[in-house]
Write an enzyme that holds these catalytic residues in place. Sequence first.
Site, PDB file in Angstrom:
ATOM      1  N   LYS A  95     -20.427   4.917  61.837  1.00 39.76           N
ATOM      2  CA  LYS A  95     -20.352   5.305  62.723  1.00 39.76           C
ATOM      3  C   LYS A  95     -21.987   4.457  62.467  1.00 39.76           C
ATOM      4  O   LYS A  95     -22.526   4.640  63.214  1.00 39.76           O
ATOM      5  CB  LYS A  95     -21.706   7.063  62.907  1.00 39.76           C
ATOM      6  CG  LYS A  95     -20.990   7.182  64.050  1.00 39.76           C
ATOM      7  CD  LYS A  95     -21.364   8.906  64.394  1.00 39.76           C
ATOM      8  CE  LYS A  95     -20.541   9.785  64.313  1.00 39.76           C
ATOM      9  NZ  LYS A  95     -20.653  10.152  62.838  1.00 39.76           N
TER      10      LYS A  95
HETATM   11  O1  6AU Z   1     -15.420  21.012  63.449  1.00 37.80           O
HETATM   12  P1  6AU Z   1     -16.674  20.984  62.238  1.00 37.80           P
HETATM   13  O2  6AU Z   1     -17.862  21.158  62.622  1.00 37.80           O
HETATM   14  O3  6AU Z   1     -16.614  20.660  60.835  1.00 37.80           O
HETATM   15  O4  6AU Z   1     -16.852  19.103  62.149  1.00 37.80           O
HETATM   16  C1  6AU Z   1     -16.774  18.341  63.798  1.00 37.80           C
HETATM   17  C2  6AU Z   1     -16.808  16.727  62.796  1.00 37.80           C
HETATM   18  C3  6AU Z   1     -17.739  16.401  61.559  1.00 37.80           C
HETATM   19  C4  6AU Z   1     -18.968  15.266  62.561  1.00 37.80           C
HETATM   20  O5  6AU Z   1     -19.352  14.103  61.451  1.00 37.80           O
HETATM   21  C5  6AU Z   1     -18.040  15.026  63.587  1.00 37.80           C
HETATM   22  O6  6AU Z   1     -16.932  16.227  63.914  1.00 37.80           O
HETATM   23  N1  6AU Z   1     -18.718  15.032  64.983  1.00 37.80           N
HETATM   24  C6  6AU Z   1     -19.452  13.897  65.482  1.00 37.80           C
HETATM   25  C7  6AU Z   1     -18.570  12.762  65.689  1.00 37.80           C
HETATM   26  C8  6AU Z   1     -17.487  11.943  66.217  1.00 37.80           C
HETATM   27  O7  6AU Z   1     -18.394  12.195  63.973  1.00 37.80           O
HETATM   28  C9  6AU Z   1     -19.923  13.241  66.507  1.00 37.80           C
HETATM   29  C10 6AU Z   1     -21.027  15.033  67.176  1.00 37.80           C
HETATM   30  O8  6AU Z   1     -21.676  14.643  68.051  1.00 37.80           O
HETATM   31  N2  6AU Z   1     -20.685  15.690  66.133  1.00 37.80           N
HETATM   32  C11 6AU Z   1     -19.715  16.115  65.635  1.00 37.80           C
HETATM   33  O9  6AU Z   1     -19.672  17.394  64.957  1.00 37.80           O
HETATM   34  O10 6AU Z   1     -16.379  15.414  60.918  1.00 37.80           O
END
Ligand code: 6AU
Length: 272
Positions: A95
């Site tokens: 990121k």
């Molecule tokens: O559904 P989850 O919570 O298991 O996974 C959410 C995914 C993870 C986090 O690294 C990503 O979304 N993420 C990101 C981004 C774009 O990577 C940004 C953010 O604000 N919140 C988030 O959860 O792979």
Amino acid sequence: NHTKRIPFEKRLELIPNKVGKRLVQIMLQKKTCLCVAADVTTCSQLLQLADHVGPFICLLKTHVDILTDFDKQSLVQLKALADKHNFLIFEVDRKFADIGNTVKQQFSGGVYNIVSWADIINCHTLPGPGIIDGLKEAAIEYHGKKKENEIYHGLLLLAEMSSEGNLITPDYTRHSVALAEHEKYKEFVIGFISMGKVSSNPTLLHMTPGVSIQNKGDNLGQQYLTPEHVICEKGTDVIIVGRGIYQSKDPAKSAKEYQDKSWEAYLKSLNN
Ligand code: 6AU
């Protein structure tokens, strides 16, 4: 109306970036607004998950840094699965959040050589426009082309985050939106990671993490909303779902469920 939705067919004609266009084409062909976050820790798990959920997604989000047995061959196989099932790859672990000169090297160099296999990447806007310039240079140089309309990568700007207590302010989001909407970046920036629609420019796509049908959050600050809520109420285009799918007993079945819910919500939001 800020959340008034323009159909993807219309937006497809307007999007200048090749990857952004391709993504919307896939969404329309497969009737899905689902991106799976494949946050698994081995290459074999990654490939297996990609093969299982592939038919239901438009995009697979990788976290290449968390693979304990990373090898380039697996990424070649992942690319083959992307072709087989017709989805794009979004590498998110870098990121990117550094100065232009550093992110340029992180994108195109190192062990991961992200530029060679990821279609979409994302970056924080904290360092200012130089981060976009650096990534754009790497993308252009990779293809050895100097014409901007021949960029084969798409960049998403992190305009908002899903985690509780994050330090992004409305002002920060506004500045990120202004960067994405800048004429200079229209061939490269394809949209945002955000909690909902932050720009009314129809060429920019919104992707929202923190989506789950079952859970409200985790114990490390993640916060969840449902697919219908983020698509219909918040106006997002793509839902990003990780644990809700890869931790379920049957990831393919769950992916199908999220796909159906995402597409139903999209169709419903056209009439809002
Ligand atoms: O559904 P989850 O919570 O298991 O996974 C959410 C995914 C993870 C986090 O690294 C990503 O979304 N993420 C990101 C981004 C774009 O990577 C940004 C953010 O604000 N919140 C988030 O959860 O792979």
